[in-house]
Design a protein around this motif. Structure first.
Motif, mmCIF file in Angstrom:
data_model
loop_
_atom_site.group_PDB
_atom_site.id
_atom_site.type_symbol
_atom_site.label_atom_id
_atom_site.label_comp_id
_atom_site.label_asym_id
_atom_site.label_seq_id
_atom_site.Cartn_x
_atom_site.Cartn_y
_atom_site.Cartn_z
ATOM 1 N N ARG A 192 0.885 -1.012 0.101
ATOM 2 C CA ARG A 192 -0.335 0.137 -0.035
ATOM 3 C C ARG A 192 0.750 1.124 0.200
ATOM 4 O O ARG A 192 0.502 2.343 -0.396
ATOM 5 C CB ARG A 192 -0.776 0.511 0.992
ATOM 6 N N MET A 193 1.556 0.824 0.848
ATOM 7 C CA MET A 193 2.532 2.422 0.414
ATOM 8 C C MET A 193 3.585 2.588 0.046
ATOM 9 O O MET A 193 3.794 3.660 -0.617
ATOM 10 C CB MET A 193 4.078 2.995 2.301
ATOM 11 N N ILE A 194 4.357 1.595 -1.077
ATOM 12 C CA ILE A 194 4.908 2.019 -1.914
ATOM 13 C C ILE A 194 3.302 2.356 -3.489
ATOM 14 O O ILE A 194 3.782 3.665 -3.855
ATOM 15 C CB ILE A 194 4.514 0.440 -2.606
ATOM 16 N N ARG A 195 2.563 1.953 -3.873
ATOM 17 C CA ARG A 195 1.712 2.807 -5.123
ATOM 18 C C ARG A 195 1.284 4.458 -3.588
ATOM 19 O O ARG A 195 0.838 5.797 -4.903
ATOM 20 C CB ARG A 195 0.176 1.561 -3.939
ATOM 21 N N ILE A 196 0.785 4.487 -2.572
ATOM 22 C CA ILE A 196 0.437 5.626 -2.182
ATOM 23 C C ILE A 196 1.651 6.751 -2.742
ATOM 24 O O ILE A 196 1.227 8.083 -2.886
ATOM 25 C CB ILE A 196 0.676 5.523 -0.795
ATOM 26 N N GLU A 211 -6.006 10.144 -2.528
ATOM 27 C CA GLU A 211 -6.930 11.589 -1.908
ATOM 28 C C GLU A 211 -7.986 10.711 -1.463
ATOM 29 O O GLU A 211 -8.268 9.744 -1.179
ATOM 30 C CB GLU A 211 -7.467 12.394 -3.397
ATOM 31 N N GLY A 212 -8.694 11.887 -1.008
ATOM 32 C CA GLY A 212 -10.024 11.594 -0.438
ATOM 33 C C GLY A 212 -9.691 11.533 0.938
ATOM 34 O O GLY A 212 -8.695 11.342 1.811
ATOM 35 N N PRO A 213 -10.707 10.637 2.024
ATOM 36 C CA PRO A 213 -10.992 10.472 3.275
ATOM 37 C C PRO A 213 -9.917 9.333 3.253
ATOM 38 O O PRO A 213 -10.094 8.611 2.533
ATOM 39 C CB PRO A 213 -12.570 10.128 4.369
ATOM 40 N N SER A 223 -10.017 1.733 -2.590
ATOM 41 C CA SER A 223 -9.243 0.929 -3.425
ATOM 42 C C SER A 223 -8.102 1.043 -3.793
ATOM 43 O O SER A 223 -7.605 -0.535 -3.823
ATOM 44 C CB SER A 223 -8.791 2.203 -5.161
ATOM 45 N N LEU A 224 -7.688 1.030 -2.059
ATOM 46 C CA LEU A 224 -6.474 0.233 -1.659
ATOM 47 C C LEU A 224 -6.776 -0.769 -0.617
ATOM 48 O O LEU A 224 -6.098 -1.573 -0.119
ATOM 49 C CB LEU A 224 -5.400 1.280 -0.724
#
Lengths: 471, 209
Positions: free
Chosen positions: B123-127, B133-135, B204-205
């Motif tokens: 997840r971190m790599i994707r971010i 964005e979003g909440p 989406s994550l």
């Protein structure tokens, strides 16, 4: 002079007589010779004290002036600059005057410059003992000694070159090639090395390369060259034959200048690997010019060697010096690499060339020159002292060379073998070889003293003859 | 010893047979053998230099080597962490040098964040590559700020892995998650390229481990 020479010489109608030539040599050559050999006594004595400390660590303990780290460089520099180079100047002047058939230009100036050279060497040795050494091998003199040293050299060389230029015998004999090369080579390497080290302050590793380059050039080209000049003058003279195979001599001369300067760096560590590799190759390559230079001498003397050995003290010195030249070259080529790195074996090369190859050849030459410039006879007054000087010189040299080499090989074995104990095998184990070295320096000092005594006898006899003992 | 040249006192002592000749040179022709010998020795020298000379490179100090030895000592983890400490400057403007973010300005922390400290860095790599964005809930606070920028075109695989390693393993912040390797970043970068750079959202994550 002209009576025995063909037309080519008579063209120079102004060619002076031998008497005139020698009269001009008398003051500077005798002065340089005497003080040079006096430095040999002092240098050998300092080296002797230093060598004792290698196996009696408490010897002279407690006084910083006479610790090994100061005594040894003081000794080597006294021997190199005080003895070897000074005698080299004396021989160069004499060879130029004799072979060029020309009186020396400005003998008084040469004498004064020689005087200053001696003062500079004294200051330098004092500076090293006082702890001001620069720390670069063979360049240890502090700046306040090396600058005056260079200045006095410049005067000596300048007048020597002017004399050479004015020679009436235009053909340059082999010896003069080497004299000329040495006179020009020395200021080049000295100024370059000191400029880079003391002026430019090049960084760490480069310092080792520069100092190594200078030391090797001094030994391999300048001092070896002067030794070869002397050999080429006296060997044909002693056997009374013309020099054989001059073409080979020419090859040897140029090859020595070409490859001689590349050696001497084969034992550096922490430098890029190509430097020791190329240098080690040059150490081997230099065998070719050395052999090319020794063969003509051999061919010249072949057949008369034993006669000349008996008849002439000078020839005896020459024969041993030639033998040592071959020996030290082969020794460096074979063992000069990695194996003996950081050992006394490497340090001994300086001693063998300064004291042996050059030193013995020079002592032999002085046994010929000094009587001619003083009493006018062929030999020094005392045959006994001449013999003593010869045998003490030979044995002293062999003892120093062999002692240091054995000690160095002993150290190298310890370095190469982890199972050997450093203290037992590397320090106590080589004490015997080092005692031989101490003995050798003592014998060399004795050889120098015997020569000086003979010298003094000759001067006394000369004064008695020409001044009726008034002075 | 001060004889003067001008006083031509004939040689001090009896000087009879003084007619000494200087050495002369015999006639001789040149020979080629020194050059033959020179050639042979020179050949040996070339072999020697070729084998021990380190290919004339200034950075080879060891006899017998042709290339410099690899720099050993620092593991890949240490190299990544050190590089990450430098590259973190890219994030420090928003997430602060101490990794605490600034909740007042709606910037979430990285120290102790559950998005950062997951066992897998996916997840971190994707971010980091495409931003988020979003909440988004971090340590119990919900942030909603579209300011996070994508780094897909800015940082290479090694740099992304380095920053992720530094942030996840930063003991001073209390983080102690594992190393992220450049290969992991490469795989995700290629796997998500088809999304056309759309920013991630919490939803989406969710399916990502």
């Amino acid at each position: 002079m002209t009576s025995t020479q063909p037309a080519s010489q008579t063209a120079c109608a102004t060619a002076p007589s031998v008497v005139e030539v020698e009269a001009s040599c008398r003051l500077p050559v005798l002065f340089l010779s005497f003080s040079g050999v006096a430095w040999l006594v002092l240098g050998a004595a300092l080296a002797l004290l230093a060598s004792v400390q290698l196996y009696v660590p408490t010897f002279l303990e407690g006084c910083p002036w006479v610790t090994y780290g100061r005594l040894r460089p003081a000794a080597i520099n006294a021997l190199t600059y005080g003895f070897a180079l000074q005698i080299a100047f004396a021989l160069a002047l004499w060879l130029i005057a004799r072979l060029g058939r020309v009186p020396l230009t400005n003998p008084l100036g040469l004498f004064m410059a020689g005087k200053f050279w001696n003062i500079a060497v004294t200051v330098g040795v004092y500076g090293v003992l006082a702890g001001d050494a620069s720390g670069y091998d063979l360049l240890e003199f502090p700046l306040y000694a090396s600058l005056p040293l260079f200045a006095s050299y410049a005067c000596i060389a300048a007048w020597a070159l002017v004399t050479l230029h004015q020679r009436t015998e235009r053909d340059m004999y082999v010896s003069l090639w080497f004299v000329l090369a040495g006179l020009l080579w020395f200021p080049w390497i000295l100024s370059t090395a000191q400029g880079l080290l003391l002026g430019w302050h090049v960084p760490g590793v480069v310092q080792a390369v520069v100092a190594g380059w200078f030391g090797n050039n001094l030994l391999q080209i300048v001092l070896t060259g002067f030794a070869v000049a002397v050999l080429y003058y006296f060997v044909p003279k002693a056997v009374g034959r013309p020099l054989a195979n001059p073409a080979l001599t020419q090859v040897g001369f140029w090859l020595l200048l070409l490859v001689g300067g590349w050696g001497g760096l084969s034992q550096l560590s922490a430098v890029p690997a190509w430097i020791p590799a190329v240098s080690g190759a040059a150490n081997v390559l230099v065998i070719v010019p050395v052999i090319a230079l020794l063969i003509p001498l051999w061919q010249t003397a072949d057949g008369s060697i034993s006669d000349a050995w008996k008849a002439s003290a000078t020839f005896r010195f020459m024969a041993v010096a030639a033998f040592l030249l071959l020996g030290v070259t082969v020794r460096t080529a074979i063992f000069g690499g990695h194996f003996t790195q950081f050992t006394l074996f490497a340090a001994a090369r300086t001693d063998i060339i300064v004291l042996g190859v050059f030193g013995l050849a020079a002592l032999g030459a002085l046994h010929y020159i000094v009587p001619r410039l003083t009493t006018g006879e062929d030999n020094l007054p005392s045959d006994g002292l001449a013999d003593l000087s010869f045998w003490a010189g030979i044995f002293g040299m062999l003892a120093v060379g062999i002692g240091f080499s054995l000690a160095g090989l002993g150290q190298a074995k310890v370095n190469a073998d982890a199972t050997k104990d450093f203290l037992v095998n590397g320090v106590s184990g080589i004490a015997g070889a080092l005692q031989l070295v101490t003995f050798g320096y003592g014998a060399l000092a004795l050889a120098a003293l015997a020569f000086l005594a003979n010298f003094a006898l000759a001067v006394r006899r000369c004064c008695a003859a020409c001044c009726g003992g008034a002075r | 010893m001060s004889q003067k040249k001008s006083k031509p006192k004939p040689a001090p002592a009896p000087a009879p047979a003084r007619v000494e000749s200087e050495p002369t040179i015999a006639a001789g022709s040149s020979s080629a053998w020194p050059f033959v010998l020179l050639g042979v020795v020179l050949f040996g020298c070339f072999l020697y230099v070729e084998n021990t000379g380190g290919a004339f490179r200034a950075d080879i100090y060891q006899t017998g080597m042709k290339t410099p030895p690899p720099v050993i000592g620092e593991s890949i983890e240490v190299q990544l962490y050190k590089e990450g400490a430098k590259q973190y400057a890219a994030c420090a403007g928003c997430h602060q040098p101490n990794g605490l973010g600034s909740p007042a300005l709606n910037f979430p922390p990285l120290a102790g964040s559950e998005w950062v400290l997951r066992e897998k860095p996916d997840r971190m790599i994707r971010i980091m590559l495409d931003a988020i964005e979003g909440p988004v809930s971090v340590k119990g606070t919900v942030y909603d700020n579209p300011a996070m920028v994508p780094f897909r075109e800015v940082l290479n695989d090694f740099q992304v892995a380095a920053i992720a390693t530094f942030v996840r393993g930063n003991a001073e912040w209390g983080n102690k998650a594992g190393v992220v390797l450049p290969e992991q970043v490469k795989a995700i970068r290629e796997g998500t390229a088809s999304r056309g750079g759309a920013k991630w959202r919490t939803e989406s994550l969710d399916p990502v481990p």
